[in-house]
Design a protein around this motif. Structure first.
Motif, short mmCIF file in Angstrom:
data_model
loop_
_atom_site.label_atom_id
_atom_site.label_comp_id
_atom_site.label_asym_id
_atom_site.label_seq_id
_atom_site.Cartn_x
_atom_site.Cartn_y
_atom_site.Cartn_z
N ARG A 103 31.05 -91.00 -6.24
CA ARG A 103 30.69 -92.42 -6.33
C ARG A 103 29.27 -92.52 -6.87
NH1 ARG A 103 34.58 -95.24 -3.34
NH2 ARG A 103 33.50 -97.22 -3.33
N CYS A 104 29.06 -93.52 -7.69
CA CYS A 104 27.73 -93.74 -8.26
C CYS A 104 26.92 -94.62 -7.31
CB CYS A 104 27.83 -94.39 -9.63
SG CYS A 104 26.21 -94.73 -10.35
N ILE A 105 25.79 -94.12 -6.87
CA ILE A 105 24.95 -94.87 -5.94
C ILE A 105 24.42 -96.16 -6.57
CG2 ILE A 105 22.78 -93.69 -6.44
CD1 ILE A 105 22.32 -93.62 -3.36
N MET A 106 24.20 -96.15 -7.87
CA MET A 106 23.74 -97.35 -8.56
C MET A 106 24.82 -98.42 -8.54
SD MET A 106 22.44 -97.76 -12.53
CE MET A 106 24.06 -97.58 -13.24
N VAL A 107 26.04 -98.05 -8.85
CA VAL A 107 27.16 -98.99 -8.84
C VAL A 107 27.35 -99.57 -7.44
CG1 VAL A 107 29.67 -99.19 -9.10
CG2 VAL A 107 28.33 -97.93 -10.80
N GLU A 108 27.29 -98.71 -6.42
CA GLU A 108 27.47 -99.18 -5.05
C GLU A 108 26.32 -100.08 -4.62
OE1 GLU A 108 30.31 -98.83 -3.33
OE2 GLU A 108 31.02 -97.86 -5.17
N HIS A 109 25.12 -99.76 -5.01
CA HIS A 109 23.96 -100.60 -4.68
C HIS A 109 24.14 -101.99 -5.28
CE1 HIS A 109 19.81 -102.14 -5.03
NE2 HIS A 109 19.64 -101.50 -3.88
N ARG A 110 24.51 -102.03 -6.54
CA ARG A 110 24.74 -103.32 -7.20
C ARG A 110 25.84 -104.12 -6.52
NH1 ARG A 110 24.58 -101.39 -13.52
NH2 ARG A 110 22.33 -101.54 -13.77
N ARG A 111 26.89 -103.43 -6.10
CA ARG A 111 28.03 -104.09 -5.49
C ARG A 111 27.71 -104.62 -4.10
NH1 ARG A 111 32.10 -102.78 -2.10
NH2 ARG A 111 31.50 -100.61 -1.86
N LEU A 112 26.93 -103.90 -3.33
CA LEU A 112 26.69 -104.24 -1.93
C LEU A 112 25.51 -105.16 -1.68
CD1 LEU A 112 27.40 -100.76 -0.33
CD2 LEU A 112 28.88 -102.78 -0.33
N LEU A 113 24.56 -105.19 -2.58
CA LEU A 113 23.36 -105.99 -2.32
C LEU A 113 23.36 -107.25 -3.16
CD1 LEU A 113 20.62 -103.26 -1.99
CD2 LEU A 113 21.80 -104.49 -0.19
N PRO A 114 23.42 -108.40 -2.50
CA PRO A 114 23.35 -109.66 -3.25
C PRO A 114 22.02 -109.73 -4.01
CG PRO A 114 23.88 -110.06 -0.93
CD PRO A 114 23.53 -108.61 -1.07
N GLY A 115 22.09 -110.17 -5.23
CA GLY A 115 20.90 -110.32 -6.04
C GLY A 115 20.39 -109.03 -6.67
N ALA A 116 21.08 -107.92 -6.47
CA ALA A 116 20.66 -106.67 -7.09
C ALA A 116 20.85 -106.78 -8.60
CB ALA A 116 21.46 -105.48 -6.55
N ALA A 117 20.03 -106.05 -9.35
CA ALA A 117 20.11 -106.09 -10.82
C ALA A 117 21.49 -105.63 -11.28
CB ALA A 117 19.03 -105.19 -11.41
N HIS A 118 22.04 -106.31 -12.25
CA HIS A 118 23.35 -105.93 -12.80
C HIS A 118 23.25 -105.48 -14.22
CE1 HIS A 118 24.78 -108.33 -9.34
NE2 HIS A 118 25.53 -107.29 -9.24
#
Length: 124
Positions: free
Chosen positions: A109-124
């Motif tokens: 799993r890509c930690i960047m993809v998961e971070h974007r998916r789980l944190l509202p307002g994270a950079a996309h």
């Protein structure tokens, strides 16, 4: 960031995923494994090995699945809260031994993809 890459590899996940996490506010400790080793990556001084790391919460791994056993002893000694094998990296034997030692393990799993998916307002 085990296997982190420097500026000359901007197109590789081992460069742009750590950069994303750094921009999201995470402190990085790059542990490159490729020659020649730079002095710093993303403005952070490199750490020569996992055994030289201070205590960390997560070790994010950019190594091939078959290369993970060579880092297993250091990971067990370091005892981070979690070890994250990036997308495409799976080694059930190493993951099992880390989990038996009480270390949370994420594989493939890509930690960047998961971070974007789980944190509202994270950079996309």
């Amino acid at each position: 960031m085990l296997g982190a890459r420097g500026d000359s590899h901007r197109q590789r996940p081992a460069y742009y995923v750590p950069r994303y996490l750094q921009e999201a506010g995470y402190r990085l400790f790059p542990v490159p494994v490729h020659e020649p080793r730079p002095i710093e990556i993303l403005g952070e001084p490199i750490v020569p090995s996992l055994s030289a790391l201070p205590p960390v919460d997560i070790v994010n791994v950019f190594r091939r699945s078959e290369q993970l056993p060579e880092h297993e002893a250091d990971l067990l000694q370091l005892r981070p809260r979690a070890v994250w094998f990036q997308q495409g990296i799976v080694n059930d034997a190493v993951a099992g031994r880390l989990a038996e030692a009480g270390i949370d393990v994420v594989q493939d799993r890509c930690i960047m993809v998961e971070h974007r998916r789980l944190l509202p307002g994270a950079a996309h």
